[in-house]
Scaffold this motif. Structure first.
Motif, short mmCIF file in Angstrom:
data_model
loop_
_atom_site.label_atom_id
_atom_site.label_comp_id
_atom_site.label_asym_id
_atom_site.label_seq_id
_atom_site.Cartn_x
_atom_site.Cartn_y
_atom_site.Cartn_z
N ALA B 176 0.88 -1.18 0.00
CA ALA B 176 0.00 0.00 0.00
C ALA B 176 0.91 1.21 0.00
O ALA B 176 1.78 1.33 0.86
CB ALA B 176 -0.90 0.01 1.23
N THR B 177 0.73 2.07 -0.99
CA THR B 177 1.56 3.28 -1.06
C THR B 177 0.66 4.49 -0.85
O THR B 177 -0.29 4.71 -1.60
CB THR B 177 2.28 3.38 -2.42
N ILE B 178 0.97 5.24 0.19
CA ILE B 178 0.16 6.39 0.56
C ILE B 178 0.71 7.63 -0.13
O ILE B 178 1.91 7.92 -0.04
CB ILE B 178 0.16 6.54 2.09
N SER B 179 -0.16 8.34 -0.84
CA SER B 179 0.30 9.54 -1.54
C SER B 179 0.11 10.79 -0.69
O SER B 179 0.81 11.78 -0.88
CB SER B 179 -0.43 9.70 -2.87
N SER B 180 -0.83 10.74 0.26
CA SER B 180 -1.08 11.92 1.09
C SER B 180 -1.83 11.55 2.35
O SER B 180 -2.67 10.64 2.37
CB SER B 180 -1.89 12.94 0.29
N LEU B 181 -1.49 12.28 3.43
CA LEU B 181 -2.24 12.16 4.69
C LEU B 181 -2.86 13.51 5.05
O LEU B 181 -3.27 13.72 6.19
CB LEU B 181 -1.30 11.69 5.81
N LYS B 182 -2.93 14.39 4.08
CA LYS B 182 -3.41 15.75 4.38
C LYS B 182 -4.87 15.77 4.78
O LYS B 182 -5.67 14.95 4.32
CB LYS B 182 -3.16 16.66 3.17
N ASN B 183 -5.21 16.72 5.62
CA ASN B 183 -6.59 16.91 6.09
C ASN B 183 -7.15 15.66 6.77
O ASN B 183 -8.34 15.38 6.71
CB ASN B 183 -7.51 17.33 4.94
N GLY B 184 -6.23 14.89 7.39
CA GLY B 184 -6.68 13.73 8.13
C GLY B 184 -7.17 12.58 7.27
O GLY B 184 -7.76 11.62 7.77
N LYS B 185 -6.88 12.65 5.98
CA LYS B 185 -7.43 11.65 5.05
C LYS B 185 -6.30 10.86 4.39
O LYS B 185 -5.31 11.43 3.92
CB LYS B 185 -8.25 12.39 3.98
#
Lengths: 195, 195
Positions: B176-185
């Motif tokens: 699983a590759t996460i591109s963003s954790l911005k805004n709690g998402k």
């Protein structure tokens, strides 16, 4: 458990009358097939106890704990070791003295992962003086959970932990119990088989 | 890996734009069934690379590593973390700086368990800045062994480790590759599927 005892005899290194090193399959290198067999054996011995959660401790407890959890189909929680834990409302903690390392560590489990309705099976790699296991039992107690017992891969039966904890009314199942490491030789306690 | 991404979305806690906590199934509590699926996926992706040994690092790497080792039927070695390791002829060592904890640890593997004829698959729980993985690669190099690549459960794709290591010619497979954790998402990088 015969496969385990054979592995201990073949690969264990007796470093003194009280120290057995099993780095080739348990504490540094891990034999995954043997760990699965260990997990199957623990699962079989505790299958009728209503286990809802496995509790172990980093790092060497994790492999046998995860295999047991896989077979019993329950989550595994491993306690974290820290030099010191800041007391917090979010953690169950206990202090554990290690005779081997002559140091005290705090161990901690988040309150999110142990609850009063849990029946906990504790899994660990070694039982010698019993300090780690006593710490884990205190954590189960803090959670208000029940204990199904403890599954230990290797018990050093000539050290006091096993008796101490069994006398406290806790079921302890060890897959290999060593009665002596004298003269560089591993001797096992004969298992008493119920007839 | 869809089951993993669903679990991250359901149970992961976004603590900041760069911190994702997955203590409920990977880093403190472990979901053994999910770990088996993770192991199956890594085994499938690396099955034709001649892996002879899995290398991981305590503590959170152990569960996915052992499941991968079970399915590939190879031994698993986990590197030990220490505040400092006394240089010794018997250890491969590397220093690893943790951005999360702002501390440097030495990691060590006994020379007994990695050899020049090994083909090593590195397994770890997270890839962010890549420091742990670079340390493990240095240990493989010291052993004179080959690297099949690295299997990572969760990659933070917005941090530089993955690119850094791929640019070094190492195959990195992240489930699983996460591109963003911005805004709690949590947002994932879309996988490019070869056609």
């Amino acid at each position: 458990m015969e496969a385990l005892k054979e592995k201990i005899v073949q690969e264990g290194k007796v470093l003194s009358d009280i120290v057995l090193k099993v780095d080739s399959f348990l504490n540094h290198q891990i034999d995954p097939q043997l760990m699965r067999e260990v997990g199957e054996e623990f699962a079989s011995r505790f299958k009728d106890t209503g286990v809802t959660k496995i509790l172990s401790i980093e790092s060497s407890g994790i492999a046998p704990a995860v295999m047991t959890g896989l077979i019993l189909d329950v989550p595994v929680v491993f306690a974290r070791k820290r030099k010191s834990v800041t007391l917090s409302d979010n953690l169950y903690t206990a202090s554990v003295y290690s005779y081997t390392k002559n140091e005290t560590n705090d161990i901690a489990v988040s309150i999110d992962y142990l609850h009063s309705d849990d029946t906990v099976l504790i899994i660990d790699d070694f039982l010698a003086n019993g300090q780690a296991l006593l710490g884990l039992l205190r954590i189960v107690e803090q959670a208000g959970a029940s204990t199904a017992g403890a599954g230990i891969v290797i018990e050093k039966g000539f050290q006091p932990g096993g008796n101490l904890i069994r006398e406290g009314g806790i079921r302890v199942e060890s897959l290999a119990t060593i009665s002596s490491l004298k003269n560089g030789k591993v001797e096992f306690l004969e298992e008493v088989v119920a007839r």
